[in-house]
Design an enzyme around this catalytic site. Structure first.
Site: not given
Ligand SMILES: O=C(O)C(=O)C[C@@H](O)[C@H](O)C(=O)O
Ligand SMILES: [Mg+2]
Ligand SMILES: [Mg+2]
Length: 391
Positions: A42, A45, A90, A162, A164, A193, A221, A246, A297
């Site tokens: 990924d 990002h 990222y 979860r 966002y 998150d 998060e 993270h 990710t």
């Protein structure tokens, strides 16, 4: 055993949402005739620039050719010299190191005729409880679309999700109310998150609103800007819920430990630069008496297999984890896709050597893209992992 050659293959694989993610599949060849495979997952990002794959290959050849793949520590040290840690979530250098470290583990395990989890210390379990992600609401009309995602994935066995949050709190609230109304206690929402989008005071107000709908919330998060250790600490004192963040560099992890800024470290090989580094981060968390969750990710099956081997070898994962990439993408590049059952990520059979997944050359061709260049994509789309251009 000595490394003789390396191949990098860029692929672009769409998600069910239409969003296309670019990954690099790695092959490392040796003089023993063995090939190790890995995944730099990924690259889609921020920041919006692309790694040049010809240049990258040249650098990796200068580091790897002639090396013994078992010299994992030495090779990782040299990789860090060329792709240093940055205090950014990222950081593309971490993705590069991860793909190489995956492939080296695959090679070493294949040589020893054991699975990667045996190389990592053996298994404490065979499967990891995971959750399905509900991507961030920007508009009210996305609420019913996301309820439909919950319905469909619940039928498939996912009972933990979860969410966002943080761009449209009315929509976040409406979604939680609808989940509660329709699914009662059959479905859990394990985390909210904030993805570093709000300052900690705004996040604190949002948390007050959203925790009215506690549907099995295990953690909150990234509720502060990246590297705002003081903000995380202040927020942690104000909320009853555990705070997770993270891990993207060892310096950042050290600061979070020193500051006692969080409760749970979200650890994934991609963001810390490989299985070797992820183990170190997990052990640091254990020593600091913090919880851990296996992050993601959203990898394809090669990257997810590496995480399954790691997760099944760790003793201190004490929360519902996140890797569900193979369920998010419309396709993959392996013959034996990673499987999910009853909301669990199942590690590849321990009797199969290496990572336990095999590249399907036809699929590699099908998803091949010439490079990692960006198409016309907005910052919002990247933050919210959506193909929707409505802005
Ligand atoms: O927990 C997170 O944060 C993520 O999962 C980040 C996402 O943006 C993920 O990387 C994705 O691509 O969906
Ligand atoms: Mg996160
Ligand atoms: Mg991602």
């Amino acid at each position: 055993m000595k490394i003789t050659d390396i191949e990098l293959h860029a692929v672009g694989v769409p998600r069910h949402t239409g969003f296309v993610n670019k990954h690099v599949i790695v092959k490392i060849h040796t003089d023993e005739g063995l090939t190790g495979i890995g995944e730099m997952s990924d690259f889609s990002h921020l920041p919006m620039y692309a790694v040049d794959l010809n240049d990258l290959k040249r650098t990796l050849i200068s580091i790897l050719i002639g090396k013994n793949p078992f010299d994992l520590m030495k090779i990782n040290q040299e990789l860090i010299d060329s792709f240093p840690e940055a205090m950014y979530y990222y950081e593309k250098g971490s993705f590069i190191r991860n793909g190489i470290d995956n492939a080296l583990h695959d090679l070493c395990a294949k040589y020893l005729d054991i699975s990667v989890s045996d190389l990592l210390g053996g298994r404490v379990k065979e499967k990891i409880k995971v959750c399905y992600p509900i991507f961030r609401h920007r508009f009210m009309d996305e609420v019913e679309e996301n309820i439909e995602v919950v319905r469909k994935r619940y039928e498939q066995g996912f009972d933990v999700f979860r969410l966002y949050v943080g761009k449209n709190l009315d929509a976040d609230e409406a979604f939680l109310a609808r989940v509660k109304e329709e699914f009662k206690s059959k479905v859990k929402i394990k985390s909210y998150d904030f993805s570093h989008l709000l300052n900690w005071k705004d996040a604190s107000r949002a948390i007050k609103r959203l925790t009215k709908y506690d549907l099995g919330l295990e953690m909150i998060e990234s509720p502060a800007p990246r590297n705002d250790f003081e903000g995380l600490y202040q927020l942690r004192l104000k909320t009853d819920y555990p705070i997770s963040e993270h891990v993207w560099s060892f310096k950042q992890q050290e600061e979070m430990i020193k500051k006692d800024a969080i409760d749970i470290f979200n650890i994934s090989p991609i963001f810390i630069g490989g299985l070797t580094s992820a183990r170190k981060a997990a052990y640091a968390a254990e020593v600091a008496n913090k919880g851990i969750v296996l992050g993601t990710t959203q990898e394809l099956s090669i990257g997810t297999a590496a995480m399954a081997h790691l997760g099944c070898s760790l003793t201190n994962i004490n929360h519902t984890s996140d890797p569900t990439g193979p369920e998010l993408y419309v396709g993959d590049v392996v013959k034996n896709k990673i499987t999910y059952k009853d909301g669990y990520l199942h590690a590849p059979d321990r009797n199969v050597k290496g990572l336990g997944v095999e590249i399907d050359e036809a699929l590699l061709e099908k998803y091949r893209v010439p490079d990692l260049s960006w198409s016309n994509v907005t910052v919002h789309q990247l933050q919210d992992r959506t193909a929707t251009t409505k802005g």
